[in-house]
Design a protein around this motif. Structure first.
Motif, PDB file in Angstrom:
ATOM      1  N   ASP A 226       0.822  -1.212   0.000  1.00 14.92           N
ATOM      2  CA  ASP A 226       0.000   0.000   0.000  1.00 14.92           C
ATOM      3  C   ASP A 226       0.859   1.267   0.000  1.00 14.92           C
ATOM      4  OD1 ASP A 226      -2.260  -1.590   0.026  1.00 14.92           O
ATOM      5  OD2 ASP A 226      -2.426  -1.547   2.217  1.00 14.92           O
ATOM      6  N   GLU A 227       1.913   1.241  -0.812  1.00 16.05           N
ATOM      7  CA  GLU A 227       2.790   2.393  -1.024  1.00 16.05           C
ATOM      8  C   GLU A 227       3.611   2.779   0.215  1.00 16.05           C
ATOM      9  OE1 GLU A 227       0.506   5.578  -2.641  1.00 16.05           O
ATOM     10  OE2 GLU A 227       0.015   4.493  -4.483  1.00 16.05           O
ATOM     11  N   ASN A 228       3.657   1.917   1.212  1.00 13.17           N
ATOM     12  CA  ASN A 228       4.499   2.125   2.386  1.00 13.17           C
ATOM     13  C   ASN A 228       5.500   0.992   2.528  1.00 13.17           C
ATOM     14  OD1 ASN A 228       3.421   4.561   3.626  1.00 13.17           O
ATOM     15  ND2 ASN A 228       1.581   3.346   4.071  1.00 13.17           N
ATOM     16  N   ILE A 229       6.637   1.270   3.161  1.00 13.22           N
ATOM     17  CA  ILE A 229       7.592   0.223   3.512  1.00 13.22           C
ATOM     18  C   ILE A 229       7.279  -0.246   4.925  1.00 13.22           C
ATOM     19  CG2 ILE A 229      10.001  -0.319   4.016  1.00 13.22           C
ATOM     20  CD1 ILE A 229      10.842   1.572   1.805  1.00 13.22           C
ATOM     21  N   TYR A 230       7.089  -1.541   5.080  1.00 10.40           N
ATOM     22  CA  TYR A 230       6.823  -2.144   6.383  1.00 10.40           C
ATOM     23  C   TYR A 230       7.971  -3.080   6.753  1.00 10.40           C
ATOM     24  CZ  TYR A 230       2.031  -0.437   6.066  1.00 10.40           C
ATOM     25  OH  TYR A 230       0.916   0.369   5.962  1.00 10.40           O
ATOM     26  N   ILE A 231       8.205  -3.215   8.055  1.00  8.01           N
ATOM     27  CA  ILE A 231       9.206  -4.155   8.575  1.00  8.01           C
ATOM     28  C   ILE A 231       8.508  -5.084   9.549  1.00  8.01           C
ATOM     29  CG2 ILE A 231      11.292  -4.435   9.965  1.00  8.01           C
ATOM     30  CD1 ILE A 231      12.275  -1.780   8.919  1.00  8.01           C
ATOM     31  N   GLU A 232       8.706  -6.393   9.344  1.00  6.62           N
ATOM     32  CA  GLU A 232       8.098  -7.390  10.222  1.00  6.62           C
ATOM     33  C   GLU A 232       9.079  -8.511  10.502  1.00  6.62           C
ATOM     34  OE1 GLU A 232       4.449  -9.214   9.421  1.00  6.62           O
ATOM     35  OE2 GLU A 232       3.280  -7.368   9.439  1.00  6.62           O
ATOM     36  N   PRO A 233       8.908  -9.216  11.625  1.00  4.95           N
ATOM     37  CA  PRO A 233       9.698 -10.421  11.864  1.00  4.95           C
ATOM     38  C   PRO A 233       9.460 -11.433  10.752  1.00  4.95           C
ATOM     39  CG  PRO A 233       8.587  -9.735  13.869  1.00  4.95           C
ATOM     40  CD  PRO A 233       8.028  -8.885  12.763  1.00  4.95           C
ATOM     41  N   ILE A 234      10.508 -12.112  10.357  1.00  6.98           N
ATOM     42  CA  ILE A 234      10.392 -13.079   9.271  1.00  6.98           C
ATOM     43  C   ILE A 234       9.639 -14.318   9.736  1.00  6.98           C
ATOM     44  CG2 ILE A 234      11.701 -14.665   7.791  1.00  6.98           C
ATOM     45  CD1 ILE A 234      13.852 -12.543   7.624  1.00  6.98           C
ATOM     46  N   SER A 235       8.676 -14.726   8.942  1.00  7.46           N
ATOM     47  CA  SER A 235       7.951 -15.971   9.183  1.00  7.46           C
ATOM     48  C   SER A 235       7.626 -16.597   7.837  1.00  7.46           C
ATOM     49  CB  SER A 235       6.654 -15.717   9.963  1.00  7.46           C
ATOM     50  OG  SER A 235       5.721 -15.007   9.161  1.00  7.46           O
ATOM     51  N   LYS A 236       7.397 -17.888   7.842  1.00  6.61           N
ATOM     52  CA  LYS A 236       7.083 -18.567   6.591  1.00  6.61           C
ATOM     53  C   LYS A 236       5.791 -18.028   5.996  1.00  6.61           C
ATOM     54  CE  LYS A 236       6.815 -23.153   4.499  1.00  6.61           C
ATOM     55  NZ  LYS A 236       6.962 -24.607   4.733  1.00  6.61           N
ATOM     56  N   ALA A 237       4.794 -17.755   6.849  1.00  7.21           N
ATOM     57  CA  ALA A 237       3.519 -17.250   6.361  1.00  7.21           C
ATOM     58  C   ALA A 237       3.695 -15.897   5.683  1.00  7.21           C
ATOM     59  CB  ALA A 237       2.540 -17.131   7.519  1.00  7.21           C
ATOM     60  N   LEU A 238       4.507 -15.031   6.277  1.00  6.18           N
ATOM     61  CA  LEU A 238       4.737 -13.711   5.693  1.00  6.18           C
ATOM     62  C   LEU A 238       5.473 -13.831   4.363  1.00  6.18           C
ATOM     63  CD1 LEU A 238       4.553 -10.650   5.868  1.00  6.18           C
ATOM     64  CD2 LEU A 238       6.655 -10.673   7.219  1.00  6.18           C
ATOM     65  N   LEU A 239       6.469 -14.719   4.303  1.00  9.55           N
ATOM     66  CA  LEU A 239       7.205 -14.906   3.060  1.00  9.55           C
ATOM     67  C   LEU A 239       6.282 -15.369   1.943  1.00  9.55           C
ATOM     68  CD1 LEU A 239      10.471 -16.609   4.361  1.00  9.55           C
ATOM     69  CD2 LEU A 239      10.210 -14.253   3.561  1.00  9.55           C
ATOM     70  N   ASN A 240       5.395 -16.282   2.275  1.00  8.04           N
ATOM     71  CA  ASN A 240       4.452 -16.775   1.265  1.00  8.04           C
ATOM     72  C   ASN A 240       3.522 -15.674   0.790  1.00  8.04           C
ATOM     73  OD1 ASN A 240       5.490 -19.366   1.371  1.00  8.04           O
ATOM     74  ND2 ASN A 240       4.009 -20.068   2.892  1.00  8.04           N
ATOM     75  N   GLU A 241       3.261 -14.701   1.675  1.00  4.82           N
ATOM     76  CA  GLU A 241       2.352 -13.626   1.342  1.00  4.82           C
ATOM     77  C   GLU A 241       2.987 -12.569   0.457  1.00  4.82           C
ATOM     78  OE1 GLU A 241       0.027  -9.952   3.607  1.00  4.82           O
ATOM     79  OE2 GLU A 241       0.760 -11.681   4.757  1.00  4.82           O
ATOM     80  N   ILE A 242       4.242 -12.211   0.763  1.00  6.46           N
ATOM     81  CA  ILE A 242       4.823 -11.051   0.081  1.00  6.46           C
ATOM     82  C   ILE A 242       5.784 -11.417  -1.042  1.00  6.46           C
ATOM     83  CG2 ILE A 242       4.633  -9.667   2.161  1.00  6.46           C
ATOM     84  CD1 ILE A 242       7.635  -9.930   2.514  1.00  6.46           C
TER      85      ILE A 242
END
Length: 244
Positions: A226-242
């Motif tokens: 959404d036009e912003n840079i986000y930082i999150e802890p790495i997880s398999k679910a997040l990797l699959n999403e982004i």
């Protein structure tokens, strides 16, 4: 008698030199003893990268040793390197994307996402690294240093400098680091700055923290949404999403 296990510190974590001839079960006992003895030495360390030398291990043996080291010490092994091969741990899944070929139907140039390079060593203030593909930095990126890549950027250490992924405009690229403390992150045309000493702020919508809401000492990944840079802890679910 030669010590079957040698531990050596390096710029990105720890090198473990293994006896090539010792029976694997005996090797595991030696590893357990070594890390039990060195436990206090690692008290102030959390996530590290590990390089294995001296002996070839298959994936199951590697997993057993990683689990054993985590059990006998306070260490969380986020990344394992053996003869330049990246072994699977939670953090390595992000780094592996640097070298995986993409689907031929992808609109992203496979030269950027399906190839990459290693850089070993710490980048100090005034130094810069530029890549036409993706890059894995095995070491720290100190304040005042910069890494720029047309693909992804992965830092196996502390990222305190200037990090740029997708330098030719690709906002599907990402930046990942064992310890994310950047002065500035750019992904494609999106830019975020993190000021020194900035206090932790409340997370934004969806529980996601913007780059300016940095939370240190955790393996994290930065990405555009959404036009912003986000930082999150790495997880398999997040990797699959982004990561597509």
């Amino acid at each position: 008698m030669k010590d079957p296990i040698l531990l050596k510190g390096n710029s990105f974590g720890l090198t473990i030199v293994l006896d090539p001839d010792l029976d694997f079960e005996d090797l595991k006992k030696a590893v357990a003893k070594k890390f039990e003895q060195a436990k206090e030495f690692f008290n102030n360390q959390k996530q590290i990268a590990v390089k294995i030398e001296g002996r070839k291990l298959d994936s199951e043996e590697m997993k057993e040793l990683v689990d054993l080291i985590s059990e006998k010490s306070s260490l969380l092994i986020a990344y394992v390197i053996e003869d330049d091969r990246m072994m699977e741990t939670s953090f390595a899944e992000a780094a592996k994307k640097v070298f995986e070929p993409q689907d031929q139907d992808s609109s992203v140039d496979s030269r950027k996402k399906g190839s990459g390079q290693f850089y070993r060593g710490t980048l100090r203030s005034g130094q810069s690294l530029t890549s036409d593909a993706s890059v894995v930095v095995i070491g720290d990126v100190n304040p005042g240093a910069s890494v720029t890549a047309k693909g992804n950027v992965v830092v196996l250490g502390c990222a305190k400098g200037y990090l740029c992924a997708g330098s030719d405009g690709d906002e599907h690229s990402f930046v990942a680091a064992l310890d994310m403390q950047p002065m500035q992150i750019r992904i494609g045309s999106r830019l975020a700055r993190c000021s020194d000493g900035e206090r932790e702020k409340k997370k934004k919508r969806f529980g996601r923290a913007k780059a300016n809401d940095h939370q240190p000492m955790e393996a994290q990944i930065a990405f555009v949404e959404d036009e912003n840079i986000y930082i999150e802890p790495i997880s398999k679910a997040l990797l699959n999403e982004i990561i597509v």
